[in-house]
Write a protein that holds these residues in place. Structure first.
Motif, PDB file in Angstrom:
ATOM      1  N   ALA A 181       0.839  -1.202   0.000  1.00  8.77           N
ATOM      2  CA  ALA A 181       0.000   0.000   0.000  1.00  8.77           C
ATOM      3  C   ALA A 181       0.872   1.250   0.000  1.00  8.77           C
ATOM      4  O   ALA A 181       1.889   1.314   0.702  1.00  8.77           O
ATOM      5  N   PRO A 193      -6.291   7.729  -0.133  1.00 10.60           N
ATOM      6  CA  PRO A 193      -5.446   6.682  -0.727  1.00 10.60           C
ATOM      7  C   PRO A 193      -5.413   6.814  -2.252  1.00 10.60           C
ATOM      8  O   PRO A 193      -6.252   7.503  -2.846  1.00 10.60           O
ATOM      9  N   ASP A 216      -5.224   1.569  -4.302  1.00  7.95           N
ATOM     10  CA  ASP A 216      -5.352   1.173  -2.896  1.00  7.95           C
ATOM     11  C   ASP A 216      -6.812   1.179  -2.458  1.00  7.95           C
ATOM     12  O   ASP A 216      -7.244   0.335  -1.668  1.00  7.95           O
ATOM     13  N   GLN A 238      -8.874  -2.022  -0.954  1.00 12.09           N
ATOM     14  CA  GLN A 238      -9.656  -1.941   0.280  1.00 12.09           C
ATOM     15  C   GLN A 238     -11.116  -2.302   0.034  1.00 12.09           C
ATOM     16  O   GLN A 238     -11.742  -2.995   0.849  1.00 12.09           O
ATOM     17  N   PHE A 278      -2.894  -1.731   5.101  1.00 10.68           N
ATOM     18  CA  PHE A 278      -3.838  -0.617   5.113  1.00 10.68           C
ATOM     19  C   PHE A 278      -3.562   0.360   6.254  1.00 10.68           C
ATOM     20  O   PHE A 278      -3.582   1.580   6.056  1.00 10.68           O
ATOM     21  N   THR A 334      -6.656   4.789  11.755  1.00 16.33           N
ATOM     22  CA  THR A 334      -6.967   4.392  10.384  1.00 16.33           C
ATOM     23  C   THR A 334      -7.507   5.630   9.682  1.00 16.33           C
ATOM     24  O   THR A 334      -8.313   6.366  10.254  1.00 16.33           O
ATOM     25  N   GLY A 377     -10.343   6.361   3.951  1.00 16.76           N
ATOM     26  CA  GLY A 377     -10.082   4.995   3.509  1.00 16.76           C
ATOM     27  C   GLY A 377     -11.392   4.235   3.330  1.00 16.76           C
ATOM     28  O   GLY A 377     -12.320   4.389   4.127  1.00 16.76           O
TER      29      GLY A 377
END
Length: 558
Positions: free
Chosen positions: A97, A118, A122, A126, A206, A224, A228
């Motif tokens: 990633a 991202p 990517d 995901q 990730f 996170t 995303g």
């Protein structure tokens, strides 16, 4: 055969949806049965399947953010690039990633929050693994968690609170308003690695990708990124279980992502018992409460949650049982002010443009706002908003035509519609009449709370969700008159992919028999399709797909 396809429009999207859904249902059942080995095998089968790879790319590219690049600067304009990514997703054994591109975006309170963007590839990876994780997330989810979940919405959270706090037998008249400090940025990577049932290497990729801000790379030891594709599902799973902790101690909780309220009988119980329980639960996951924004209030004082104002208004004549009056849910005053500001910007920017440009933007704004609040006690607010917009536009027209009198302005820009003699109208770019959306005329329709225990990945509940979608489509005010008629007639379903038409994806009107072949604009010759589905029907030369569409009545021979 599918793997040798050279054109995106030759892919049978509906068959891909069916294939993936069946695997997702199997994953959900295997998880319920406790067969973890089977869960892992099915997840791997799903992410390797052509159908799932197609849906992952489609999901990412239909999102409005598809035109926003990540750190690699890539934006895919052609369908050939989409298909190339589908094939590229087949082999991820060496996948690495890339860092997300961090940008700061304004919040409604004037502050800034970080957004991680991202790369498109990517995002596709995901989205692919989200398809495999979501059936488990739904199966283990808290019942009163309503964000980022299929068929659940803000309206469900609002409705549940209205039913509980407005009940004449409700003893939980105190509310703890919870606010988690920098939730997405502080989630424990260790907790995620131990508790999220998905491919461990991919999860690590990730969450450990890091971010680039102002040209500088920074590693991520926690959190996170907001932005995303997988982050919302991870966030829900981090907080799932809090409901059980609260109920064990006689509290109720309603959660929408990381925003939540806890209901209790006394202020002391919420402060002395509920708050420490929440803090301990969050601590295990690496996150903490924001003490400055966490507070307890009585429902007679009222509180704001998810853009609504919840409050019990004292009334001797309406007092029943534990109720001391009428409990109402209305649009939050700050949201009304924000709407006025946005409307003023649209009107100001439209002064030097054709009227239909301003009217189109105003209608989009008002329809979206009305859609959000049409299930609350919003009638008076809608009327005030309609009046405010009228004067906003009127003053702009007086500025635009300083020498015109009232009669001249009315004759040019207004006409009677359904009893309203002052309906703003104009002709659009196709010389078709269009009018200002009459928000004051929107009917208030109470929302049906989603049934407890239903799961979109359980075939036994499929009929329930289809009927629920049909009810929502019948009440929606998001689309113009022609599209709304089609939406209701189709029960909210796109006949090409057989998915919801009210899922924030652009929709278009399709002529079953094209006008160039003699087709008309009569409703019987029209269907409402997703923009991407419409493009496929229009462009695909696949004989097998066209046979399916002819059979479904999506196409018609001359």
């Amino acid at each position: 055969m599918m793997n040798t396809l050279k054109e995106w429009h030759t892919i049978d999207i509906n068959q891909s949806l069916i294939t993936v859904y069946k695997l997702q249902c199997e994953i959900s059942k295997a998880w319920k049965d406790g067969d973890l080995g089977k869960v892992r095998r099915l997840q791997q089968q799903l992410v390797e399947s052509f159908a799932a790879r197609v849906l992952a790319v489609k999901k990412v590219m239909e999102n409005k953010g598809a035109k926003t690049p990540g750190v690699d600067g890539e934006v895919w304009e052609k369908k050939e690039q989409w298909l190339a990514v589908v094939h590229r997703l087949k082999d991820l054994k060496d996948y690495q990633a890339q860092p997300v591109r961090r940008v700061m975006i304004p919040k409604s309170n004037g502050k800034m929050r970080p957004l991680g963007i991202p790369t498109l590839f990517d995002r596709c990876v995901q989205a692919l693994f989200k398809l495999a994780l979501e059936p488990i997330a739904e199966t283990t989810a808290d019942q009163r968690s309503y964000a980022y979940r299929p068929y659940r919405s803000v309206a469900d959270a609002m409705k549940y609170l209205k039913l509980v706090l407005g009940s004449k037998t409700c003893r939980k008249r105190w509310v703890l308003e919870g606010d988690i400090r920098k939730f997405f940025d502080t989630i424990s990577h260790e907790w995620l690695s131990k508790n999220i049932p998905m491919n461990r290497r991919m999860l690590t990729q990730f969450i450990k990708a890091g971010f680039i801000e102002d040209g500088t790379f920074q590693a991520t030891a926690e959190g996170t990124p907001q932005g995303g594709v997988l982050s919302p599902v991870l966030a829900n799973m981090v907080l799932d279980g809090l409901e059980a902790v609260m109920e064990k101690h006689n509290f109720l909780i309603v959660r929408y992502a990381d925003d939540f309220v806890v209901l209790g009988e006394t202020q002391e119980q919420l402060k002395r018992v509920a708050t420490p329980l929440v803090e301990e639960f969050l601590k295990q996951r690496g996150v903490t409460l924001n003490q400055q924004k966490t507070r307890t209030v009585n429902i007679q004082e009222g509180f704001n949650f998810l853009g609504y104002r919840f409050k019990e208004y004292s009334s001797v004549t309406r007092a029943r049982g534990t109720k001391k009056g009428t409990f109402l849910v209305m649009p939050e005053p700050a949201k009304v002010t924000e709407l006025y500001r946005r409307a003023a910007t649209v009107v100001k920017e439209g002064r030097h443009k054709p009227m239909y440009v301003m009217l189109t933007k105003l209608n989009q704004l008002l329809r979206g706002w009305a859609e959000h609040y049409r299930t609350a006690s919003s009638k008076k607010v809608f009327s005030k908003v309609g009046n405010h917009i009228f004067w906003l536009v009127w003053h702009m027209l007086r500025w635009k035509h300083p020498t015109w009198g009232q009669k001249a302005l009315k004759a040019k820009y207004y006409k009677p519609v359904k009893g309203n003699r002052w309906t703003l109208w104009c002709e659009d770019s196709n010389k078709q009449p269009m009018t200002l959306f009459a928000i004051a005329s929107v009917k208030i329709k109470r929302h049906n709370l989603i049934k407890t225990g239903v799961n979109p990945f359980d075939p036994a509940d499929e009929e329930y969700f289809q009927k629920r979608l049909g009810r929502e489509a019948a009440l929606s005010v998001l689309l113009n008159k022609r599209k709304t008629v089609l939406l209701k007639r189709q029960s909210g379903i796109c006949p090409v992919c057989e998915q919801s038409l009210i899922n924030k994806v652009e929709v278009e009107v399709h002529h079953i028999l094209p006008k160039k072949l003699g087709g008309s604009d009569a409703p019987t010759n029209l269907l409402l399709l997703h923009q991407s589905c419409h493009g496929q029907v229009t462009r695909s030369k696949s004989a097998s797909l066209r046979a399916v569409w002819l059979n479904k009545g999506i196409l018609r021979k001359k």
